[in-house]
Design a protein around this motif. Structure first.
Motif, PDB file in Angstrom:
ATOM      1  N   UNK A  11       0.832  -1.201   0.000  1.00  0.00           N
ATOM      2  CA  UNK A  11       0.000   0.000   0.000  1.00  0.00           C
ATOM      3  C   UNK A  11       0.866   1.249   0.000  1.00  0.00           C
ATOM      4  N   UNK A  12       0.342   2.311  -0.606  1.00  0.00           N
ATOM      5  CA  UNK A  12       1.045   3.589  -0.613  1.00  0.00           C
ATOM      6  C   UNK A  12       0.076   4.684  -0.185  1.00  0.00           C
ATOM      7  N   UNK A  13       0.646   5.742   0.361  1.00  0.00           N
ATOM      8  CA  UNK A  13      -0.158   6.856   0.849  1.00  0.00           C
ATOM      9  C   UNK A  13      -0.625   7.725  -0.314  1.00  0.00           C
ATOM     10  N   UNK A  14      -1.882   8.136  -0.251  1.00  0.00           N
ATOM     11  CA  UNK A  14      -2.411   9.092  -1.238  1.00  0.00           C
ATOM     12  C   UNK A  14      -2.255  10.522  -0.736  1.00  0.00           C
ATOM     13  N   UNK A  15      -1.948  10.652   0.541  1.00  0.00           N
ATOM     14  CA  UNK A  15      -1.868  11.960   1.182  1.00  0.00           C
ATOM     15  C   UNK A  15      -0.399  12.273   1.477  1.00  0.00           C
ATOM     16  N   UNK A  16       0.125  13.414   1.040  1.00  0.00           N
ATOM     17  CA  UNK A  16       1.527  13.769   1.312  1.00  0.00           C
ATOM     18  C   UNK A  16       1.821  13.886   2.813  1.00  0.00           C
ATOM     19  N   UNK A  17       3.094  13.701   3.159  1.00  0.00           N
ATOM     20  CA  UNK A  17       3.549  13.740   4.559  1.00  0.00           C
ATOM     21  C   UNK A  17       3.203  15.058   5.247  1.00  0.00           C
ATOM     22  N   UNK A  18       3.102  16.156   4.490  1.00  0.00           N
ATOM     23  CA  UNK A  18       2.798  17.448   5.120  1.00  0.00           C
ATOM     24  C   UNK A  18       1.406  17.478   5.752  1.00  0.00           C
ATOM     25  N   UNK A  19       0.599  16.431   5.499  1.00  0.00           N
ATOM     26  CA  UNK A  19      -0.723  16.328   6.109  1.00  0.00           C
ATOM     27  C   UNK A  19      -0.803  15.169   7.106  1.00  0.00           C
TER      28      UNK A  19
END
Length: 134
Positions: A101-109
């Motif tokens: 799985x990969x994140x759809x939301x960037x780390x800044x959030x």
């Protein structure tokens, strides 16, 4: 001296009743309802999670799911750092052959979040978040 059974039972019951009342005030934090909308690139975030963490590092963190762009959870009042996460299955499986799985939301959030919110101890707490994938 041996006490009658009913007397010793009454004393035991009285002691238990007295002990159960000790402390009087609950140590549980007061929770308030926080709800709102989460959009990703202007569209409702279909699925994810939102996490409210006390900025001062004291107290508990509270989390809830995002479903069809909306969330609702119970949270303690105060200044919060907010993390939003959402994952999708990666194009390639993990090394063990299971889905990755990969994140759809960037780390800044999320893990390096710049989002904050003030949760009020009374009244309505509707807090919306608009995040971008870039």
């Amino acid at each position: 001296m041996k006490l009658p059974h009913c007397f010793s039972t009454s004393i035991l019951a009285g002691c238990l009743l007295l002990l159960s009342g000790c402390g009087g005030v609950s140590d549980a934090p007061t929770l308030v309802v926080v709800k709102g909308k989460v959009t990703l690139d202007g569209q409702p975030l279909d699925t994810g999670n939102v996490l409210f963490v006390p900025i001062d590092g004291k107290g508990r963190a509270d989390a809830g799911p995002v479903v069809k762009g909306e969330y609702e959870l119970k949270c303690t009042a105060g200044e919060k750092r907010v993390e939003i996460t959402s994952q999708v299955e990666a194009d390639k499986p993990a090394a063990d052959g299971l889905p990755d799985y990969k994140s759809r939301i960037p780390a800044k959030y999320n893990r390096a979040t710049t989002l904050t919110a003030t949760v009020k101890s009374s009244g309505e707490n509707t807090i919306d978040f608009a995040v971008t994938s870039k």
